[in-house]
Each structure stands twice: as C-alpha cells, then as structure tokens.
Design an enzyme around this catalytic site. Structure first.
Site, PDB file in Angstrom:
ATOM      1  CB  SER A  56     -35.949  60.018 -60.640  1.00 52.33           C
ATOM      2  OG  SER A  56     -36.788  59.613 -59.567  1.00 52.33           O
ATOM      3  N   GLY A  93     -38.735  58.142 -63.727  1.00 51.31           N
ATOM      4  CA  GLY A  93     -40.057  57.602 -64.005  1.00 51.31           C
ATOM      5  C   GLY A  93     -40.099  56.099 -64.220  1.00 51.31           C
ATOM      6  CG  ASN A 121     -41.020  55.872 -60.083  1.00 55.72           C
ATOM      7  OD1 ASN A 121     -41.227  56.853 -59.379  1.00 55.72           O
ATOM      8  ND2 ASN A 121     -39.987  55.811 -60.912  1.00 55.72           N
ATOM      9  CG  ASP A 204     -39.255  66.331 -55.349  1.00 52.89           C
ATOM     10  OD1 ASP A 204     -38.522  66.225 -54.341  1.00 52.89           O
ATOM     11  OD2 ASP A 204     -38.965  65.817 -56.445  1.00 52.89           O
ATOM     12  CG  HIS A 207     -36.529  63.273 -56.834  1.00 57.89           C
ATOM     13  ND1 HIS A 207     -37.799  63.722 -57.141  1.00 57.89           N
ATOM     14  CD2 HIS A 207     -36.369  62.098 -57.492  1.00 57.89           C
ATOM     15  CE1 HIS A 207     -38.384  62.863 -57.964  1.00 57.89           C
ATOM     16  NE2 HIS A 207     -37.540  61.872 -58.192  1.00 57.89           N
TER      17      HIS A 207
END
Length: 228
Positions: A56, A93, A121, A204, A207
């Site tokens: 991402s 993801g 991730n 969040d 990002h």
C-alpha cells in the site's frame, strides 16, 4: 505545321514538369513517412520500464495514484527528459509471501529497473524475519532469472519499537544483508523523515500523506538517479 510543333513542344514541357513535380512529391512524402516511422521506433526503443513492486505504500493507499511516490518519480523523469515508463505495481495488503506468488506474471515485459518494496506487512503481522528474508530472496531470484540485466533496488523498512528490540533489529537487518548478498542497490529506509511524523501521515498513522509521498520519492531518487 510550325504552330503544331510549338504546341507539341509546350505540351511535352508541361507533361514533363508535371511528372517531375509528382515524382518530387512522392519522394518527399516517402522521406517524411520514413522519418516519422524512425521517430516512432526511436521513441518506442528508448522507453525503458521502471517497475515499482510493493504494497500500500507504493500503491498510495488513501490517495490518488497520481499522488503516490512512483508517480512523483515519473514526473521528475519527464521534467529531466528521461524516457522511462513508470509502472506502479503496488498492491495494498501485500506480504512478501503473496508478492512471491505474484511476481512471475507481473514480469511479462522487459524491465530496466525493479524497485522491490515489500516487508512492512510482514513485520506488522509478526511474521518471522527469516521467512520475510527468504521470500524477498525468492523474488530477487525470479527477477534475475527473467532478465539478468534488470537493475534491482531494495527498499529498506523498519518496525516500531513496540514489537521488541530483538525483532526490530533482526527485521531491520534483512534489507542491508540481502542488498550485500545480491549486489543490489539499497534504499536504507523508505520512510525516512516520514515515519512517526503525524502531519506527514494520514489518520491511521501508517500511510503517508501527499507531502509524505513526496519525501519518499526523494528517498528513492537518491538511489535511483545514479542507476539512470
């Protein structure tokens, strides 16, 4: 008779001139066509591909794709007159395991530079660093097998300290160790000057914002420019 001969001479002169002009036009058109075709072939042949393969962070989650750092890199390349086509193959993801499964079919075209940005991730999910390292090595092997001439850049990643010192240290060391082993270029930390800075990250906290993506692009450019 004299008038007739003069008329024939004039007619012959007109016909000859007309044919020559027609011939000249055909020659001119032919040259233009050839030049246009040559220019088209030249443009096609000099368009090399830079492929950003990641998660991402590469995809620019939460932003327009034009705001993600690969697009910022492409804008810089265009401004410098460098004919490189940038492909954003980021997938939100994505882990190193899923990336290993996806890389085969993403390399259906010849790639000049392959920027590998995976691992974040894995770390956030607590996957053993040894497994992450093995998957990244497998991806590098596939790229090399597909095209030995491809330049590979590995984007380094780090984990927050709350995961424990042993884990974060082992994870951080994955990237320089792989870069040295495979003799590839390394971006020490893709999120340098971005991670942990609230105003450069979205809600969040993970990002990057548009400004954060621009800083990431600069982190990439420091390494990429020397290859190009």
């Amino acid at each position: 008779m004299r008038i007739l001969l003069m008329f024939c001479y004039i007619l012959l002169l007109i016909t000859s001139t007309s044919c020559r002009e027609t011939s000249d036009k055909k020659t001119s058109t032919s040259i233009e066509d050839i030049e246009a075709e040559d220019n088209m072939q030249a443009t096609t042949s000099k368009d090399k591909v830079i492929l950003f393969f990641g998660n991402s962070l590469t995809a620019g989650m939460g932003l327009d794709v034009e705001e993600a750092f690969p697009a910022v890199i492409e804008q810089k390349l265009d401004s410098l007159g460098l004919s490189y086509k940038v492909i954003n193959a980021g997938l939100s993801g994505e882990t190193t395991a899923s990336g290993k499964n996806r890389v085969e079919w993403i390399l259906n075209q010849k790639v000049a530079v392959f920027v590998l940005e995976l691992g974040a991730n894995d770390g956030l999910r607590g996957i053993p660093p040894s497994e992450t390292k093995s998957n990244l090595q497998a991806i590098i092997d596939v790229v090399r097998e597909k095209n030995p001439e491809t330049e590979i850049i590995l984007a380094g990643m780090q984990m927050p300290p709350n995961l424990g010192e042993d884990y974060t240290t082992e994870f951080k060391n994955i990237f320089p160790e792989l870069a040295e082993k495979n003799n590839i270029e390394l971006i020490p930390f893709l999120l340098e000057n971005v991670a942990g800075i609230p105003e450069l990250n979205q809600g969040d906290g993970i990002h990057p914002t548009v400004e954060g993506q621009k800083i990431m692009a600069e982190n990439v450019w420091v390494v990429l420019k020397d290859i190009l």
